[in-house]
Scaffold this motif. Structure first.
Motif: not given
Length: 396
Positions: A125-137, A85-92, A163-171
């Motif tokens: 290594g593949v760019p994904k949406r937020t929903i694709d990341l949440i719940g992987q860990l 998993l990878e997260v990148l944050v930009v501070d504008p 916080r719990a439901l978002c990890q358990v249920q991506p929808r």
């Protein structure tokens, strides 16, 4: 499930960190403001895509980051596979500090391409949406603020569920994001209608969207609270020495009937919105919906928010968090990683001992503390111990 590798670049006070991990207990200790909580924040962010410690994503970017970017990478070993998993944050708008003491702090703006996201994700290594990341860990966080779950504000109790439901249920995460946008749009429209700038009929479309999304959110919250109640009372009973019984009650702002099916409920919610439309227009705010839901904690039939002692409130909060842990494990089949951020200093000896006993056998536990006092000797002997000072980890 456990985190086998963590990499941080310009995250908070960590210029660069590379940490290999394994199953077991990891104890990070040191003085305050040295980076202990930042470590847990990074792990949590890999799981949920948001920070439990920041009001804005830009806060996690190190002020002196040359590229104004922070990177988080984690390798997660799960029952069936391994995922990176990878997260990148930009501070504008990073701050500029005057060289001379006493100078003011200014902000400089960075030109970003049109529509460029300030936060980006990759999975393997593949760019994904937020929903694709949440719940992987999956993680469960125990922070000092969680001990105020019962006596804090209602938004804290809603975050506890979300916080719990978002990890358990991506929808669920998708529905929650859409719902918040609809509430913001609808509140703005209510104000314009109140000021005679829009036709009240314009609310019909947003009402339809709000009730459909609210229906999903309410349904999942009710299911989670039912699951919590299957275990929370056992924890409360054990911690209190058999003196206390705990019941968690979900109070949605919409009237809900257990006899309604999912499709039936939408119509009832829509009707309830119509009943309060005049009042909503007058006040310019949305008065019904999951953003106004509440949880009640009853111990021996008494509402803990109004009448509970400090000890009872903390026991109820601890019982609810342990029930959350059980809920996430049973819902996914994976033991979530436990993140305990200096909570032991907030607990008395009996509650500390009980919590240690409950979490001791989980696959991976990350715990922070200002010192090593109060921990059992056998626990310290088997723990992977790191001293944290100024964003630098020193293994013992």
């Amino acid at each position: 499930m456990y985190l086998s590798h963590l990499f941080l670049s310009d995250f908070r006070n960590y210029k660069e960190l590379e940490l290999s991990l394994e199953p077991g207990l990891f104890l990070f200790y040191g003085d305050n403001a040295q980076g202990k909580t930042n470590l847990l924040e990074a792990v949590s962010m890999l799981a949920t895509a948001t920070s439990f410690h920041a009001s804005s994503d830009r806060e996690v970017v190190n002020w002196s980051a040359q590229d104004h970017i922070t990177r988080l990478k984690g390798t997660v070993q799960r029952n069936e596979d391994k995922v990176q998993l990878e997260v990148l944050v930009v501070d504008p708008s990073p701050p500029v500090f005057a060289e001379a003491s006493g100078g003011s702090v200014q902000h400089r703006s960075i030109e970003l391409p049109a529509h460029a996201p300030r936060k980006r994700y990759k999975v393997n290594g593949v760019p994904k949406r937020t929903i694709d990341l949440i719940g992987q860990l999956k993680v469960v966080l125990f922070a000092p603020s969680d001990l105020h779950l019962v006596d804090g504000g209602p938004d804290e109790r809603r975050r506890f569920l979300d916080r719990a439901l978002c990890q358990v249920q991506p929808r669920y995460s998708v529905a929650l994001v859409k719902y918040r946008k609809i509430v913001a749009q609808r509140s703005a429209l209510l104000k314009r209608i109140r000021d005679h700038q829009e036709d009240p009929a314009m609310l019909n479309y947003l009402d339809e969207q709000l009730t459909q999304l609210a229906n999903q959110i309410i349904y999942e919250r009710r299911r989670m609270v039912d699951a919590l109640n299957a275990h929370a009372n056992d924890f409360q009973h054990a911690i209190s020495g058999g003196r206390e019984q705990l019941q968690i009650i979900y109070r949605p702002s919409f009237h809900v009937d257990a006899e309604w099916g999912l499709s039936d409920a939408i119509g009832h919610y829509r009707e309830q919105l119509r009943d309060v439309r005049k009042k909503e227009i007058l006040q310019g705010v949305c008065l019904r919906g999951p953003h106004r839901d509440e949880l009640e904690f009853l111990v021996n039939g008494v509402n803990m928010l109004s009448y509970g002692s400090r000890g009872q409130q903390r026991t109820a909060a601890l019982s609810a968090k342990l029930a959350e842990l059980t809920f996430m494990h049973s819902s996914t089949g994976d033991q979530p990683i436990l993140l305990l951020d200096d909570v032991f200093s907030e607990l008395d000896a009996s509650r500390r001992e009980y919590l240690l006993g409950q979490v001791a056998n989980y696959e991976q536990v990350m715990l922070t503390s200002t010192d090593l006092e109060g921990f059992p000797r056998d626990m310290l002997q088997r723990a992977h111990r790191y001293h944290v000072a100024g964003g630098v980890l020193q293994r013992e």
